[in-house]
Design a protein around this motif. Sequence first.
Motif, PDB file in Angstrom:
ATOM      1  N   VAL A  22       0.837  -1.206   0.000  1.00 19.82           N
ATOM      2  CA  VAL A  22       0.000   0.000   0.000  1.00 19.82           C
ATOM      3  C   VAL A  22       0.870   1.254   0.000  1.00 19.82           C
ATOM      4  O   VAL A  22       0.627   2.199  -0.761  1.00 19.82           O
ATOM      5  CB  VAL A  22      -0.957   0.009   1.210  1.00 19.82           C
ATOM      6  N   VAL A  23       1.901   1.268   0.817  1.00 16.38           N
ATOM      7  CA  VAL A  23       2.758   2.443   0.914  1.00 16.38           C
ATOM      8  C   VAL A  23       3.527   2.680  -0.387  1.00 16.38           C
ATOM      9  O   VAL A  23       3.705   3.822  -0.810  1.00 16.38           O
ATOM     10  CB  VAL A  23       3.734   2.286   2.106  1.00 16.38           C
ATOM     11  N   HIS A  24       3.947   1.606  -1.044  1.00 19.26           N
ATOM     12  CA  HIS A  24       4.749   1.752  -2.251  1.00 19.26           C
ATOM     13  C   HIS A  24       3.913   1.821  -3.523  1.00 19.26           C
ATOM     14  O   HIS A  24       4.463   1.982  -4.614  1.00 19.26           O
ATOM     15  CB  HIS A  24       5.759   0.604  -2.350  1.00 19.26           C
ATOM     16  N   LEU A  25       2.609   1.733  -3.410  1.00 15.47           N
ATOM     17  CA  LEU A  25       1.739   1.796  -4.580  1.00 15.47           C
ATOM     18  C   LEU A  25       1.862   3.131  -5.307  1.00 15.47           C
ATOM     19  O   LEU A  25       1.742   3.181  -6.535  1.00 15.47           O
ATOM     20  CB  LEU A  25       0.277   1.568  -4.161  1.00 15.47           C
ATOM     21  N   ARG A  26       2.137   4.181  -4.590  1.00 18.69           N
ATOM     22  CA  ARG A  26       2.212   5.505  -5.219  1.00 18.69           C
ATOM     23  C   ARG A  26       3.357   5.619  -6.217  1.00 18.69           C
ATOM     24  O   ARG A  26       3.362   6.509  -7.064  1.00 18.69           O
ATOM     25  CB  ARG A  26       2.349   6.585  -4.155  1.00 18.69           C
ATOM     26  N   PHE A  27       4.329   4.719  -6.153  1.00 16.95           N
ATOM     27  CA  PHE A  27       5.447   4.760  -7.088  1.00 16.95           C
ATOM     28  C   PHE A  27       5.129   4.073  -8.418  1.00 16.95           C
ATOM     29  O   PHE A  27       5.898   4.171  -9.361  1.00 16.95           O
ATOM     30  CB  PHE A  27       6.691   4.110  -6.475  1.00 16.95           C
ATOM     31  N   ILE A  28       4.023   3.351  -8.481  1.00 16.51           N
ATOM     32  CA  ILE A  28       3.623   2.667  -9.708  1.00 16.51           C
ATOM     33  C   ILE A  28       2.578   3.546 -10.385  1.00 16.51           C
ATOM     34  O   ILE A  28       1.383   3.439 -10.122  1.00 16.51           O
ATOM     35  CB  ILE A  28       3.071   1.259  -9.410  1.00 16.51           C
ATOM     36  N   LYS A  29       3.028   4.428 -11.248  1.00 16.56           N
ATOM     37  CA  LYS A  29       2.160   5.447 -11.831  1.00 16.56           C
ATOM     38  C   LYS A  29       1.041   4.862 -12.698  1.00 16.56           C
ATOM     39  O   LYS A  29      -0.015   5.457 -12.829  1.00 16.56           O
ATOM     40  CB  LYS A  29       2.980   6.433 -12.664  1.00 16.56           C
ATOM     41  N   SER A  30       1.281   3.690 -13.287  1.00 15.13           N
ATOM     42  CA  SER A  30       0.277   3.139 -14.200  1.00 15.13           C
ATOM     43  C   SER A  30      -0.986   2.670 -13.489  1.00 15.13           C
ATOM     44  O   SER A  30      -2.062   2.667 -14.085  1.00 15.13           O
ATOM     45  CB  SER A  30       0.879   1.978 -15.002  1.00 15.13           C
ATOM     46  N   ILE A  31      -0.888   2.274 -12.225  1.00 14.37           N
ATOM     47  CA  ILE A  31      -2.085   1.802 -11.515  1.00 14.37           C
ATOM     48  C   ILE A  31      -2.472   2.690 -10.343  1.00 14.37           C
ATOM     49  O   ILE A  31      -3.502   2.451  -9.718  1.00 14.37           O
ATOM     50  CB  ILE A  31      -1.915   0.349 -11.013  1.00 14.37           C
ATOM     51  N   TYR A  32      -1.674   3.723 -10.070  1.00 10.17           N
ATOM     52  CA  TYR A  32      -2.001   4.583  -8.933  1.00 10.17           C
ATOM     53  C   TYR A  32      -3.079   5.591  -9.301  1.00 10.17           C
ATOM     54  O   TYR A  32      -2.999   6.279 -10.305  1.00 10.17           O
ATOM     55  CB  TYR A  32      -0.771   5.333  -8.427  1.00 10.17           C
ATOM     56  N   SER A  33      -4.095   5.638  -8.484  1.00  8.80           N
ATOM     57  CA  SER A  33      -5.103   6.690  -8.531  1.00  8.80           C
ATOM     58  C   SER A  33      -5.656   6.786  -7.110  1.00  8.80           C
ATOM     59  O   SER A  33      -5.447   5.887  -6.290  1.00  8.80           O
ATOM     60  CB  SER A  33      -6.215   6.372  -9.530  1.00  8.80           C
ATOM     61  N   GLU A  34      -6.335   7.872  -6.825  1.00  5.47           N
ATOM     62  CA  GLU A  34      -6.887   8.005  -5.477  1.00  5.47           C
ATOM     63  C   GLU A  34      -7.903   6.907  -5.188  1.00  5.47           C
ATOM     64  O   GLU A  34      -7.972   6.396  -4.075  1.00  5.47           O
ATOM     65  CB  GLU A  34      -7.523   9.376  -5.305  1.00  5.47           C
ATOM     66  N   PHE A  35      -8.678   6.541  -6.206  1.00  6.95           N
ATOM     67  CA  PHE A  35      -9.663   5.488  -6.023  1.00  6.95           C
ATOM     68  C   PHE A  35      -8.992   4.148  -5.735  1.00  6.95           C
ATOM     69  O   PHE A  35      -9.359   3.450  -4.791  1.00  6.95           O
ATOM     70  CB  PHE A  35     -10.567   5.368  -7.256  1.00  6.95           C
ATOM     71  N   ASN A  36      -7.997   3.763  -6.547  1.00  7.53           N
ATOM     72  CA  ASN A  36      -7.299   2.494  -6.331  1.00  7.53           C
ATOM     73  C   ASN A  36      -6.619   2.466  -4.963  1.00  7.53           C
ATOM     74  O   ASN A  36      -6.642   1.447  -4.271  1.00  7.53           O
ATOM     75  CB  ASN A  36      -6.269   2.251  -7.425  1.00  7.53           C
ATOM     76  N   PHE A  37      -6.004   3.575  -4.602  1.00 13.60           N
ATOM     77  CA  PHE A  37      -5.341   3.650  -3.303  1.00 13.60           C
ATOM     78  C   PHE A  37      -6.346   3.474  -2.164  1.00 13.60           C
ATOM     79  O   PHE A  37      -6.089   2.755  -1.202  1.00 13.60           O
ATOM     80  CB  PHE A  37      -4.605   4.981  -3.163  1.00 13.60           C
ATOM     81  N   SER A  38      -7.511   4.101  -2.292  1.00 12.48           N
ATOM     82  CA  SER A  38      -8.536   3.983  -1.248  1.00 12.48           C
ATOM     83  C   SER A  38      -9.068   2.563  -1.143  1.00 12.48           C
ATOM     84  O   SER A  38      -9.253   2.042  -0.042  1.00 12.48           O
ATOM     85  CB  SER A  38      -9.684   4.938  -1.537  1.00 12.48           C
ATOM     86  N   VAL A  39      -9.306   1.930  -2.282  1.00 12.16           N
ATOM     87  CA  VAL A  39      -9.832   0.560  -2.268  1.00 12.16           C
ATOM     88  C   VAL A  39      -8.811  -0.402  -1.671  1.00 12.16           C
ATOM     89  O   VAL A  39      -9.147  -1.232  -0.821  1.00 12.16           O
ATOM     90  CB  VAL A  39     -10.231   0.119  -3.694  1.00 12.16           C
ATOM     91  N   ILE A  40      -7.569  -0.287  -2.086  1.00 13.78           N
ATOM     92  CA  ILE A  40      -6.538  -1.187  -1.563  1.00 13.78           C
ATOM     93  C   ILE A  40      -6.314  -0.936  -0.078  1.00 13.78           C
ATOM     94  O   ILE A  40      -6.121  -1.874   0.693  1.00 13.78           O
ATOM     95  CB  ILE A  40      -5.237  -1.035  -2.380  1.00 13.78           C
ATOM     96  N   SER A  41      -6.365   0.309   0.352  1.00 15.70           N
ATOM     97  CA  SER A  41      -6.227   0.610   1.781  1.00 15.70           C
ATOM     98  C   SER A  41      -7.384   0.030   2.584  1.00 15.70           C
ATOM     99  O   SER A  41      -7.185  -0.518   3.670  1.00 15.70           O
ATOM    100  CB  SER A  41      -6.154   2.112   2.007  1.00 15.70           C
ATOM    101  N   LEU A  42      -8.581   0.137   2.056  1.00 18.35           N
ATOM    102  CA  LEU A  42      -9.751  -0.412   2.736  1.00 18.35           C
ATOM    103  C   LEU A  42      -9.660  -1.929   2.846  1.00 18.35           C
ATOM    104  O   LEU A  42      -9.902  -2.496   3.917  1.00 18.35           O
ATOM    105  CB  LEU A  42     -11.024  -0.015   1.983  1.00 18.35           C
ATOM    106  N   LEU A  43      -9.292  -2.584   1.769  1.00 23.53           N
ATOM    107  CA  LEU A  43      -9.178  -4.040   1.797  1.00 23.53           C
ATOM    108  C   LEU A  43      -7.994  -4.508   2.638  1.00 23.53           C
ATOM    109  O   LEU A  43      -8.068  -5.563   3.271  1.00 23.53           O
ATOM    110  CB  LEU A  43      -9.072  -4.578   0.370  1.00 23.53           C
ATOM    111  N   SER A  44      -6.923  -3.743   2.663  1.00 22.00           N
ATOM    112  CA  SER A  44      -5.763  -4.154   3.458  1.00 22.00           C
ATOM    113  C   SER A  44      -6.039  -4.062   4.958  1.00 22.00           C
ATOM    114  O   SER A  44      -5.412  -4.766   5.745  1.00 22.00           O
ATOM    115  CB  SER A  44      -4.538  -3.336   3.080  1.00 22.00           C
ATOM    116  N   PHE A  45      -6.980  -3.210   5.337  1.00 14.98           N
ATOM    117  CA  PHE A  45      -7.326  -3.127   6.748  1.00 14.98           C
ATOM    118  C   PHE A  45      -7.921  -4.440   7.253  1.00 14.98           C
ATOM    119  O   PHE A  45      -7.844  -4.753   8.438  1.00 14.98           O
ATOM    120  CB  PHE A  45      -8.289  -1.971   7.008  1.00 14.98           C
TER     121      PHE A  45
END
Length: 98
Positions: A22-45
């Motif tokens: 989750v923390v390193h997702l922001r470095f992958i520009k092709s799949i990073y978006s606020e929506f993807n980050f929020s979904v992955i953060s929610l599921l990782s919880f």
Amino acid sequence: RYWGWDPKETWALVTILIYAVVVHLRFIKSIYSEFNFSVISLLSFTSVLMTYFGVNYYLAGMHSYAKGDPVPIPDFVPVTYTILFIVIVVAFRNRKLA
């Protein structure tokens, strides 16, 4: 012995590895978006919840309250995942495209 960890220690490692993604997702520009980050953060919880509740009450180990009984899946687990899925779908439909 090698890999003599109990379930609590193993799930703690799993949680750390998931949050490292989750923390390193922001470095992958092709799949990073606020929506993807929020979904992955929610599921990782859910890995934190599994580490705390699941291991303590449903898996037998040195740090748990379970006594090796069969592992029942509580009724609230599928309901919770269904609610999470519905929230993600609604958020996907309502997201703002940049």
